[in-house]
Scaffold this motif. Structure first.
Motif, PDB file in Angstrom:
ATOM      1  N   GLN A 100      72.977  58.145  57.095  1.00 27.53           N
ATOM      2  CA  GLN A 100      72.248  58.713  58.218  1.00 27.53           C
ATOM      3  C   GLN A 100      70.773  58.798  57.833  1.00 27.53           C
ATOM      4  N   THR A 101      69.884  58.432  58.741  1.00 30.57           N
ATOM      5  CA  THR A 101      68.456  58.594  58.490  1.00 30.57           C
ATOM      6  C   THR A 101      68.084  60.049  58.699  1.00 30.57           C
ATOM      7  N   ALA A 126      68.868  53.187  55.366  1.00 29.09           N
ATOM      8  CA  ALA A 126      70.029  53.902  55.901  1.00 29.09           C
ATOM      9  C   ALA A 126      71.011  52.939  56.557  1.00 29.09           C
ATOM     10  N   LYS A 127      70.497  52.013  57.343  1.00 31.74           N
ATOM     11  CA  LYS A 127      71.369  51.036  58.004  1.00 31.74           C
ATOM     12  C   LYS A 127      72.089  50.159  56.996  1.00 31.74           C
ATOM     13  N   GLU A 128      71.366  49.700  55.976  1.00 28.19           N
ATOM     14  CA  GLU A 128      71.944  48.805  54.960  1.00 28.19           C
ATOM     15  C   GLU A 128      73.020  49.492  54.127  1.00 28.19           C
ATOM     16  N   THR A 129      72.904  50.797  53.947  1.00 31.75           N
ATOM     17  CA  THR A 129      73.828  51.520  53.074  1.00 31.75           C
ATOM     18  C   THR A 129      74.827  52.397  53.835  1.00 31.75           C
ATOM     19  N   GLY A 130      74.748  52.377  55.167  1.00 29.13           N
ATOM     20  CA  GLY A 130      75.665  53.165  55.970  1.00 29.13           C
ATOM     21  C   GLY A 130      75.388  54.654  55.952  1.00 29.13           C
ATOM     22  N   LYS A 180      60.207  53.306  59.081  1.00 30.91           N
ATOM     23  CA  LYS A 180      60.944  52.049  59.260  1.00 30.91           C
ATOM     24  C   LYS A 180      61.721  51.708  57.988  1.00 30.91           C
ATOM     25  N   ASN A 206      64.719  54.014  57.545  1.00 31.86           N
ATOM     26  CA  ASN A 206      65.721  53.666  58.548  1.00 31.86           C
ATOM     27  C   ASN A 206      66.466  52.391  58.153  1.00 31.86           C
ATOM     28  N   ASN A 207      65.747  51.394  57.642  1.00 33.59           N
ATOM     29  CA  ASN A 207      66.375  50.154  57.186  1.00 33.59           C
ATOM     30  C   ASN A 207      67.321  50.411  56.009  1.00 33.59           C
TER      31      ASN A 207
END
Length: 72
Positions: A45-46, A39-43, A33, A36-37
């Motif tokens: 890929q997980t 990755a989302k915050e920084t653009g 988790k 993944n968070n």
């Protein structure tokens, strides 16, 4: 989810975590988790790199251990 067996297919723009992840427990879930968070915050890929053997078995420090979950 895509399972990649060839590391040359990995992208450099990834948030990466690595481990055995055999039988995903609460600690694994928290780590996944978090990556993944990030990755989302920084653009990014997980990416999760999974070893199919226990690290102690790889280093020959412990006899071969059976895995709970196969990736194949």
């Amino acid at each position: 989810m895509e399972i990649i067996y060839d590391q040359t297919k990995l992208t450099s723009d990834s948030a990466i975590t690595l481990g055995v992840f055999d039988g995903v427990h609460l600690g694994h879930r928290a780590l996944l988790k978090t990556v993944n968070n990030i990755a989302k915050e920084t653009g990014l890929q997980t990416t999760v790199v999974i070893f199919n053997k226990n690290q102690l078995s790889i280093l020959n420090l412990q006899r071969e251990q059976k895995i709970l979950t196969s990736t194949k």
